[in-house]
Design a protein around this motif. Structure first.
Motif, PDB file in Angstrom:
ATOM      1  N   ARG A 206       0.808  -1.030  -0.184  1.00 39.56           N
ATOM      2  CA  ARG A 206      -0.110  -0.067  -0.147  1.00 39.56           C
ATOM      3  C   ARG A 206       0.772   1.349   0.222  1.00 39.56           C
ATOM      4  NH1 ARG A 206      -4.327  -1.865   4.995  1.00 39.56           N
ATOM      5  NH2 ARG A 206      -5.370  -3.439   3.526  1.00 39.56           N
ATOM      6  N   LEU A 207       0.549   1.951  -0.475  1.00 41.38           N
ATOM      7  CA  LEU A 207       0.402   3.299  -0.664  1.00 41.38           C
ATOM      8  C   LEU A 207       0.435   4.454   0.171  1.00 41.38           C
ATOM      9  CD1 LEU A 207       3.356   5.023  -1.873  1.00 41.38           C
ATOM     10  CD2 LEU A 207       1.995   5.413  -3.566  1.00 41.38           C
ATOM     11  N   VAL A 208       0.199   5.286   1.149  1.00 45.94           N
ATOM     12  CA  VAL A 208      -0.410   6.060   1.941  1.00 45.94           C
ATOM     13  C   VAL A 208       0.501   7.212   1.422  1.00 45.94           C
ATOM     14  CG1 VAL A 208      -0.935   3.910   3.610  1.00 45.94           C
ATOM     15  CG2 VAL A 208       0.706   5.316   4.194  1.00 45.94           C
ATOM     16  N   ASP A 209      -0.493   8.526   2.137  1.00 40.52           N
ATOM     17  CA  ASP A 209      -0.296   9.555   2.610  1.00 40.52           C
ATOM     18  C   ASP A 209       0.551  10.409   3.571  1.00 40.52           C
ATOM     19  OD1 ASP A 209      -2.548   9.681   3.343  1.00 40.52           O
ATOM     20  OD2 ASP A 209      -3.596  11.376   1.920  1.00 40.52           O
ATOM     21  N   ARG A 210       0.115  11.380   4.043  1.00 40.30           N
ATOM     22  CA  ARG A 210       1.157  11.208   5.459  1.00 40.30           C
ATOM     23  C   ARG A 210      -0.701  11.521   6.687  1.00 40.30           C
ATOM     24  NH1 ARG A 210       3.966  15.785   5.306  1.00 40.30           N
ATOM     25  NH2 ARG A 210       4.512  15.526   3.187  1.00 40.30           N
ATOM     26  N   ASP A 211      -1.585  12.050   6.312  1.00 38.65           N
ATOM     27  CA  ASP A 211      -2.497  11.607   6.978  1.00 38.65           C
ATOM     28  C   ASP A 211      -2.905  10.113   7.226  1.00 38.65           C
ATOM     29  OD1 ASP A 211      -3.006  13.794   6.773  1.00 38.65           O
ATOM     30  OD2 ASP A 211      -3.954  14.556   4.858  1.00 38.65           O
ATOM     31  N   GLY A 212      -2.057   9.480   6.166  1.00 36.21           N
ATOM     32  CA  GLY A 212      -2.760   7.597   6.781  1.00 36.21           C
ATOM     33  C   GLY A 212      -3.750   7.046   5.968  1.00 36.21           C
ATOM     34  N   LYS A 213      -3.734   7.751   4.530  1.00 36.02           N
ATOM     35  CA  LYS A 213      -5.085   7.271   3.652  1.00 36.02           C
ATOM     36  C   LYS A 213      -4.322   6.576   2.552  1.00 36.02           C
ATOM     37  CE  LYS A 213      -8.277   9.453   0.026  1.00 36.02           C
ATOM     38  NZ  LYS A 213      -8.946  10.556  -0.498  1.00 36.02           N
ATOM     39  N   VAL A 214      -5.353   5.523   2.050  1.00 34.70           N
ATOM     40  CA  VAL A 214      -4.598   4.042   0.941  1.00 34.70           C
ATOM     41  C   VAL A 214      -4.105   5.564  -0.214  1.00 34.70           C
ATOM     42  CG1 VAL A 214      -4.171   2.255   0.415  1.00 34.70           C
ATOM     43  CG2 VAL A 214      -4.505   2.769   2.774  1.00 34.70           C
ATOM     44  N   LEU A 215      -4.227   5.473  -1.104  1.00 38.55           N
ATOM     45  CA  LEU A 215      -3.095   5.799  -2.118  1.00 38.55           C
ATOM     46  C   LEU A 215      -3.841   5.025  -3.556  1.00 38.55           C
ATOM     47  CD1 LEU A 215      -1.009   9.145  -1.816  1.00 38.55           C
ATOM     48  CD2 LEU A 215      -3.210   8.685  -1.480  1.00 38.55           C
ATOM     49  N   ALA A 216      -2.856   4.375  -3.273  1.00 43.06           N
ATOM     50  CA  ALA A 216      -2.719   2.530  -4.361  1.00 43.06           C
ATOM     51  C   ALA A 216      -2.533   1.704  -3.300  1.00 43.06           C
ATOM     52  CB  ALA A 216      -1.581   3.034  -5.220  1.00 43.06           C
ATOM     53  N   THR A 217      -2.737   0.604  -3.963  1.00 50.00           N
ATOM     54  CA  THR A 217      -2.577  -1.140  -2.931  1.00 50.00           C
ATOM     55  C   THR A 217      -2.867  -1.870  -4.461  1.00 50.00           C
ATOM     56  OG1 THR A 217      -3.893  -0.734  -1.744  1.00 50.00           O
ATOM     57  CG2 THR A 217      -3.858  -2.915  -1.802  1.00 50.00           C
ATOM     58  N   THR A 218      -1.975  -2.805  -4.116  1.00 43.35           N
ATOM     59  CA  THR A 218      -1.428  -3.924  -4.861  1.00 43.35           C
ATOM     60  C   THR A 218      -1.239  -5.103  -3.942  1.00 43.35           C
ATOM     61  OG1 THR A 218      -0.305  -2.606  -5.899  1.00 43.35           O
ATOM     62  CG2 THR A 218       0.578  -5.016  -6.072  1.00 43.35           C
ATOM     63  N   ALA A 219      -2.202  -5.960  -4.132  1.00 48.32           N
ATOM     64  CA  ALA A 219      -2.248  -7.813  -4.132  1.00 48.32           C
ATOM     65  C   ALA A 219      -1.524  -8.118  -5.075  1.00 48.32           C
ATOM     66  CB  ALA A 219      -3.445  -7.797  -3.629  1.00 48.32           C
ATOM     67  N   VAL A 220      -0.615  -9.129  -4.370  1.00 48.68           N
ATOM     68  CA  VAL A 220       0.310 -10.239  -5.116  1.00 48.68           C
ATOM     69  C   VAL A 220      -0.530 -11.609  -5.036  1.00 48.68           C
ATOM     70  CG1 VAL A 220       2.230 -11.807  -5.365  1.00 48.68           C
ATOM     71  CG2 VAL A 220       2.859  -9.661  -3.802  1.00 48.68           C
TER      72      VAL A 220
END
Length: 777
Positions: A206-220
């Motif tokens: 997961r890629l999150v911003d400084r507020d903890g919001k998930v910006l993008a997700t990758t599941a193998v």
């Protein structure tokens, strides 16, 4: 007696040291507890998050650099349509969602393409103020609430109304003609926020911003975890790292979650840092989180009882050994010291001298102290005239004080040697969990992807260079090569080949090329297959120029291809990763091209086990290669134990796949934070400490007591046997030295009596030896 001399200090030191080792054994081994999720799993998850964060930061920096490169190499064409200029500025293959050209003086759009570029909160005038360096990327929200990454570049174009000649259209090195009026525009490219690339079945990135919001997700594999983990369940430390950046030093970590459905969730996090020193991508406040559910291990045995029992046995050995040494060496030697001193006073001129000689010398029943005691008793009787010299009788070889010291050493070795070589040993197949082996493979795949991406970017950048030098005069093309070589430190050499394969231009070191003819097209190739410096090269075909005659070199041949050799140092840096152990980059024949450790060019892998593991990654007929991992003896160090090894093909498709490159890694299992190996290491350490203490203290005792005592025994027996000519020199300032000084006084008294024809010994007192010098005769 001196503080460090005599018989008492080494015996006391042996007792105290063995008791200290026993305490260490009880505490160190007793505190090793089996965990349901080993620390090695949590550390591996942290490193995997760091690898993913490094990949994200490098990718953002590479795309921002590509946009700036495209803007810098674009042709200033004020007479062209602004929309056409914008299309030419977006790099080929760039995942742009939209682009816009802005006039920084007015903030108005000159041209746009694709979706609307969100500019909320972007101060265009502040971005392009004079003196500012490269503009760092920005993270904003679009109209659809989707996050967008904005990349910026300055574009110098001709002012409208000025006509450009044909040579300007051909020169693409951004060096404007002096006679052209120019103005600066701001290029902004909007793209989606890419999800981090992670490896390993069941892992989510997961890629999150400084507020903890998930910006993008990758599941193998499988579906992403439930949305309830997106914000509140994120580790607070990850959010803090995103806000503080890498300057606080707290940029990565791992968190072990609670159990659910028989699984434990392990979360690793790492702050996205800049790939170079120019673009501070950490200012974006991005953090990569990797999540994986692992099955907890069964509760292992408690080692407290073993630690206490081993410590108790050592305490018994220490007490018994001290008691034996005290009874056979310390106490008898002190009694000999007192008896010899009493006899020495008996030969003086004091009134009570006869009383000192009247008392017999107590004799113990063991070893050298007994022999010295019997000799002193014989000397006492000779001084009193009761008997004459007694010939030294052959003594049968019986155990003495040296045998006592050897016995104590053997008893200590009987406790320490099993700890060093036998106890608390677990087979590597059982000691290393399967999840640790899988993490090693995942990290090895990440390194292979890192090398592949770097080589791919080199090929893309080289294609841009090939287009830029097309049709350029020789001097200007050489300057472009020098600038490109400076901008890419990983390039060992950058040169242009003509149609015949000869080098037309060069920047950097002497090439290692083995290419006889100029290759066609573009791609990646292995430069050499032998020698002292391995190298891989990217090459790109130079497109034909409109005015080909002006592009000929000094020999009259047209340039054909641009080649960039990537040196071994750059490859070594690419494969080196913290916590991955030894990493090698091998060719299709399994020979080493680069490594994170010292190596010889084109050498084979350190062990056959690694070679067999690499062979498992090779593609079957009609298939593609796949990664492999195992626990084996990697041969990374002489006498080393098993290692967790993995191998992965560099690329399954694309130009790099044809090279057959592999990334191989091996981490010693003993270096992993596993309870079994921690217990083994502490057990070995306790055994080594006990052996070291025993050797040191008993060796000390042998040097300062046993050897001098054996010498004193020979001197005393010869003196009792009638040897009056051998002068005894005290060497040691301890009990043995005191006995030697007393024997010398007795020798002088006996020699004086013999010269006096049997006169009373009290009438001819012996003289005391001078302090620190030889005795007076």
């Amino acid at each position: 007696m001196p503080l460090l001399g005599g018989v008492r200090p080494p015996i006391a030191a042996l007792l105290c040291a063995l008791l200290a080792v026993a305490a260490f054994n009880a505490l160190a081994i007793g505190t090793v507890h089996e965990q349901d999720v080993p620390q090695a799993v949590r550390d591996a998850e942290r490193h995997i998050a760091e690898d993913a964060a490094d990949s994200v930061g490098t990718s953002i920096t590479a795309r921002a650099t590509a946009v700036r490169r495209s803007a810098a190499s674009a042709t200033s064409a004020g007479s062209r349509n602004p929309a056409a200029i914008l299309r030419s500025l977006v790099p080929a293959g760039h995942p742009a969602r939209g682009g816009v050209l802005l006039d920084p003086r007015t903030g108005r759009s000159v041209a746009s393409s694709g979706e609307k570029v969100p500019l909320t909160g972007v101060d265009v005038a502040a971005l392009v103020r004079p003196g500012t360096a490269n503009i760092a990327p920005r993270l904003v929200s679009s109209a659809s609430a989707e996050p967008r990454l904005l990349l910026f570049a300055r574009v110098a174009v001709s002012a409208p109304g000025h006509k450009q000649d044909e040579n300007q259209d051909q020169a693409r090195d951004l060096v404007p003609d002096q006679g052209t009026d120019e103005r600066e525009l701001l290029l902004i490219v909007s793209e989606e926020v890419a999800a981090p690339v992670v490896y390993g079945d069941g892992r989510t990135g997961r890629l999150v911003d400084r507020d903890g919001k998930v910006l993008a997700t990758t599941a193998v594999t499988g579906e992403a975890p439930a949305p309830h983990t997106e914000h509140r369940a994120l580790p607070a430390a990850a959010v803090n790292a995103a806000n503080a950046g890498p300057h606080t030093g707290d940029v990565s970590g791992s968190v072990l979650g609670d159990g659910h459905e028989g699984l434990r969730r392990v979360t690793g996090w790492a702050s996205v840092a800049a790939a170079d020193g120019e673009d501070d991508t950490s200012g974006l406040g991005l953090t990569v989180l990797t999540v994986r559910d692992v099955a907890p291990a069964k509760e292992g045995a408690d080692h407290t009882w073993f630690g206490v029992m081993a410590a108790g046995a050592l305490v018994v050995i220490a007490v018994l050994g001290t008691w034996v040494l005290w009874g056979t060496m310390q106490r008898p030697l002190l009694r000999l010291h007192l008896s010899a001193a009493r006899l020495a006073r008996g030969v003086s001129d004091l009134p009570e001298a006869r009383e000192e000689l009247a008392r017999p010398v107590p004799v113990v029943a063991f070893g050298e102290p007994a022999r010295v005691g019997r000799a002193l008793e014989s000397i006492r009787r000779q001084l009193l005239g009761e008997t004459g010299p007694e010939p030294v009788r052959p003594v049968r070889r019986r155990p003495g004080v040296r045998a006592v010291v050897l016995l104590c050493a053997l008893v200590i070795a009987a406790w320490g040697v099993p700890l060093v070589f036998l106890l608390n040993r677990v087979p590597a197949a059982k000691a290393v969990p399967a999840v640790v082996v899988a993490d090693q493979q995942a990290r090895t795949e990440a390194v292979a992807d890192r090398v592949r991406r770097s080589l791919g970017r080199s090929r893309t950048d080289l294609a841009a260079v090939a287009s830029a030098v097309s049709g350029m005069p020789r001097e200007r093309a050489a300057e472009v090569l020098r600038r490109e070589r400076t901008a890419h430190p990983m390039y060992r050499s950058l040169y242009v080949l003509d149609r015949t394969g000869a080098i037309a231009l060069r920047a950097g070191k002497q090439p290692l090329r083995t290419l006889v003819h100029a290759p066609t097209g573009g791609g990646i190739t292995q430069v050499n297959t032998s020698g002292k410096i391995p190298a891989i090269a990217a090459y790109a075909q130079i497109p034909a120029a409109k005015n080909a005659k002006k592009a000929k070199n000094a020999n009259g041949a047209l340039p054909a291809v641009v080649v960039a050799e990537i040196g071994v140092n750059a490859l070594d840096t690419l494969v080196a990763r913290e916590g991955l152990g030894s990493v090698w980059l091998t060719d299709e024949r399994h020979r080493v091209l680069a490594a994170s450790v010292g190596f010889e060019a084109f050498q084979p892998l350190p062990s056959r086990g690694l070679a067999r593991l690499v062979a498992r990654t090779e593609a079957a007929p009609g298939g593609v290669g796949s990664p492999a991992s195992a626990v084996l003896h990697a041969g990374t160090a002489p006498g080393g134990g098993p290692s967790v090894a993995a191998a992965a093909p560099l690329a399954r498709t694309g130009p790099v796949a044809g090279l057959g490159l592999r990334v191989v890694s091996a981490e010693p299992a003993a270096a992993l934070k596993l309870a079994a190996y921690q217990l083994q290491a502490r057990t070995v350490l306790a055994g080594l400490l006990a052996l070291s203490v025993g050797v040191a203290c008993l060796g000390w005792l042998h040097i300062v007591v046993v050897r001098p005592l054996r010498a004193v025994t020979r001197y005393a027996e010869r003196l009792a046997g009638g040897d009056r000519r051998t002068v005894l020199y005290p060497v040691h300032h301890d009990e043995c030295g005191s006995v030697t000084r007393s024997l010398e006084l007795l020798r002088q008294a006996l020699a004086e009596r013999d010269r006096g024809g049997g006169a009373d010994v009290a009438a001819a007192p012996a003289q005391s030896p001078r302090s620190g010098g030889p005795p007076q005769q």
